[in-house]
Scaffold this motif. Sequence first.
Motif, PDB file in Angstrom:
ATOM      1  N   LEU A 174      31.853  77.471  46.218  1.00 20.58           N
ATOM      2  CA  LEU A 174      31.031  77.800  45.050  1.00 20.58           C
ATOM      3  C   LEU A 174      29.814  76.889  45.042  1.00 20.58           C
ATOM      4  O   LEU A 174      29.953  75.656  45.003  1.00 20.58           O
ATOM      5  N   LEU A 175      28.609  77.459  45.103  1.00 14.57           N
ATOM      6  CA  LEU A 175      27.393  76.654  45.119  1.00 14.57           C
ATOM      7  C   LEU A 175      27.240  75.924  43.790  1.00 14.57           C
ATOM      8  O   LEU A 175      27.298  76.540  42.718  1.00 14.57           O
ATOM      9  N   ASN A 176      27.035  74.605  43.864  1.00 20.60           N
ATOM     10  CA  ASN A 176      26.968  73.799  42.647  1.00 20.60           C
ATOM     11  C   ASN A 176      26.085  72.585  42.883  1.00 20.60           C
ATOM     12  O   ASN A 176      25.610  72.350  43.998  1.00 20.60           O
ATOM     13  N   ILE A 177      25.874  71.789  41.843  1.00 15.89           N
ATOM     14  CA  ILE A 177      25.026  70.600  41.943  1.00 15.89           C
ATOM     15  C   ILE A 177      25.811  69.368  42.372  1.00 15.89           C
ATOM     16  O   ILE A 177      25.244  68.279  42.482  1.00 15.89           O
ATOM     17  N   GLY A 178      27.082  69.513  42.624  1.00 20.95           N
ATOM     18  CA  GLY A 178      27.930  68.420  43.093  1.00 20.95           C
ATOM     19  C   GLY A 178      29.253  68.990  43.553  1.00 20.95           C
ATOM     20  O   GLY A 178      29.606  70.128  43.232  1.00 20.95           O
ATOM     21  N   THR A 179      30.002  68.235  44.325  1.00 29.66           N
ATOM     22  CA  THR A 179      31.269  68.720  44.864  1.00 29.66           C
ATOM     23  C   THR A 179      32.458  68.464  43.932  1.00 29.66           C
ATOM     24  O   THR A 179      33.523  69.049  44.133  1.00 29.66           O
ATOM     25  N   ASP A 181      35.067  68.684  40.894  1.00 33.01           N
ATOM     26  CA  ASP A 181      35.606  69.873  40.229  1.00 33.01           C
ATOM     27  C   ASP A 181      34.935  70.180  38.893  1.00 33.01           C
ATOM     28  O   ASP A 181      34.799  71.352  38.525  1.00 33.01           O
ATOM     29  N   LYS A 182      34.547  69.192  38.155  1.00 36.01           N
ATOM     30  CA  LYS A 182      34.022  69.385  36.797  1.00 36.01           C
ATOM     31  C   LYS A 182      32.502  69.491  36.737  1.00 36.01           C
ATOM     32  O   LYS A 182      31.909  69.550  35.657  1.00 36.01           O
ATOM     33  N   LYS A 183      31.847  69.523  37.891  1.00 37.39           N
ATOM     34  CA  LYS A 183      30.384  69.580  37.930  1.00 37.39           C
ATOM     35  C   LYS A 183      29.857  70.950  37.520  1.00 37.39           C
ATOM     36  O   LYS A 183      30.551  71.955  37.581  1.00 37.39           O
ATOM     37  N   GLY A 184      28.580  70.981  37.103  1.00 35.34           N
ATOM     38  CA  GLY A 184      27.889  72.239  36.903  1.00 35.34           C
ATOM     39  C   GLY A 184      27.697  72.645  35.459  1.00 35.34           C
ATOM     40  O   GLY A 184      27.972  71.879  34.532  1.00 35.34           O
ATOM     41  N   ASN A 185      27.221  73.877  35.289  1.00 31.00           N
ATOM     42  CA  ASN A 185      27.010  74.431  33.948  1.00 31.00           C
ATOM     43  C   ASN A 185      28.240  75.260  33.544  1.00 31.00           C
ATOM     44  O   ASN A 185      29.247  75.289  34.258  1.00 31.00           O
ATOM     45  N   ASP A 186      28.142  75.948  32.427  1.00 27.29           N
ATOM     46  CA  ASP A 186      29.287  76.724  31.946  1.00 27.29           C
ATOM     47  C   ASP A 186      29.717  77.785  32.957  1.00 27.29           C
ATOM     48  O   ASP A 186      30.921  78.030  33.154  1.00 27.29           O
ATOM     49  N   LEU A 187      28.729  78.431  33.595  1.00 28.07           N
ATOM     50  CA  LEU A 187      29.041  79.474  34.563  1.00 28.07           C
ATOM     51  C   LEU A 187      29.875  78.931  35.716  1.00 28.07           C
ATOM     52  O   LEU A 187      30.929  79.485  36.053  1.00 28.07           O
ATOM     53  N   THR A 188      29.414  77.866  36.346  1.00 24.18           N
ATOM     54  CA  THR A 188      30.122  77.346  37.518  1.00 24.18           C
ATOM     55  C   THR A 188      31.459  76.706  37.151  1.00 24.18           C
ATOM     56  O   THR A 188      32.429  76.803  37.915  1.00 24.18           O
ATOM     57  N   LYS A 196      39.809  78.991  41.833  1.00 21.28           N
ATOM     58  CA  LYS A 196      40.931  78.129  42.213  1.00 21.28           C
ATOM     59  C   LYS A 196      42.264  78.839  42.024  1.00 21.28           C
ATOM     60  O   LYS A 196      43.234  78.598  42.763  1.00 21.28           O
ATOM     61  N   GLU A 197      42.321  79.733  41.049  1.00 23.19           N
ATOM     62  CA  GLU A 197      43.565  80.445  40.742  1.00 23.19           C
ATOM     63  C   GLU A 197      43.746  81.726  41.563  1.00 23.19           C
ATOM     64  O   GLU A 197      44.825  82.325  41.525  1.00 23.19           O
ATOM     65  N   VAL A 207      30.352  73.391  46.697  1.00 24.70           N
ATOM     66  CA  VAL A 207      29.534  72.946  47.829  1.00 24.70           C
ATOM     67  C   VAL A 207      28.100  72.775  47.344  1.00 24.70           C
ATOM     68  O   VAL A 207      27.668  73.438  46.405  1.00 24.70           O
ATOM     69  N   GLU A 208      27.376  71.865  47.987  1.00 26.27           N
ATOM     70  CA  GLU A 208      25.990  71.595  47.608  1.00 26.27           C
ATOM     71  C   GLU A 208      25.024  72.271  48.570  1.00 26.27           C
ATOM     72  O   GLU A 208      25.339  72.480  49.751  1.00 26.27           O
ATOM     73  N   ALA A 209      23.834  72.584  48.066  1.00 27.97           N
ATOM     74  CA  ALA A 209      22.826  73.283  48.865  1.00 27.97           C
ATOM     75  C   ALA A 209      22.442  72.499  50.115  1.00 27.97           C
ATOM     76  O   ALA A 209      22.181  73.092  51.170  1.00 27.97           O
TER      77      ALA A 209
END
Length: 331
Positions: A174-179, A181-188, A196-197, A207-209
């Motif tokens: 999942l593309l995100n701003i950090g690796t 688990d709790k990183k990102g905005n509401d969507l991510t 995960k489920e 994963v990061e860009a």
Amino acid sequence: MKLAIDGMGGDNAPKAIVEGVLLALEDFPNIEIQLYGNQLQLQPFLKEHNRLQVIHCEEVVEAEDDPARAVRRKKDSSMTRILEAVTDGSADACLSAGNTGALMAGGLFKVGRIEGVARPALATTLPTIDGKGFLMLDLGANADAKPENLLQYAIMGYIYAKKVRGIDNPRVGLLNIGTEDKKGNDLTKQAFTLLKEESNINFIGNVEARDLLDSVADVVVTDGFTGNMVLKSIEGTAGSMMAMLKEAFMASTKTKIGAVLMKSELKKLKGKLDYSEHGGAALFGLKAPVIKAHGSSNARAVYSAIRQASIMVEHNVTGIITETIAQNPEQ
């Protein structure tokens, strides 16, 4: 299998399209091609072939046309006709290098979504340093997305990577701003929990860009707005890098000699960054395979996109996606 090809779409049509078609017919004995377009314009590049049928069309969807209006009004355009061919079952898949918006709109209006798929996604294979590449979606079919959409993208991408790209158990990121688990905005954050489920995929987390070209994942999912920006950033960086290398090697006699000595290595580097080897972008979530080849496709790129379409049909990717989504009605 039968493939419907838009002979008039793209910057280099019809020459590059016809040349790519002829290359594909030579290498893939299991395909028949229906080539749609203006017969007078196609004719100079055509050769007789028993698995090639040319279907005349009076109209062309131009790059500047309004997408939805073009599909509705230009009923005898090569793009509209290839979409109708997969809709009525006379072709198993279709391909165009023309107006992206029109192809997506036509795909939705004419081909239709797989039952249970909320939003189709545009996906393509992007280059990596090791040459293997990774699949990324959505690349712009939908600017906005819900967590459930990203889950469906992941399932469709996983199936494609496994069946078409031949990866045994594709890693989905999942593309995100950090690796973390709790990183990102509401969507991510919400999408992370759903991914995960999900038991039908091999989810490896965020994963990061900056790590995408290092083969951190085989499938990367994100919303269409973010995906389109990442795609264009990668394309722009690759082009700029090759231009800077060329400028550096042409700076002096010494560097020109170096360029000659490194010719084979530079050719390999260019090949790793060449979109034409990976085929086109597929519209996942439609009832039949719809492939969007790059607008500047040359014959080799058209050939690769045809190969991609044929593999999707051969491995029943659309059918498997349909079955998997049906088994997960809560998505």
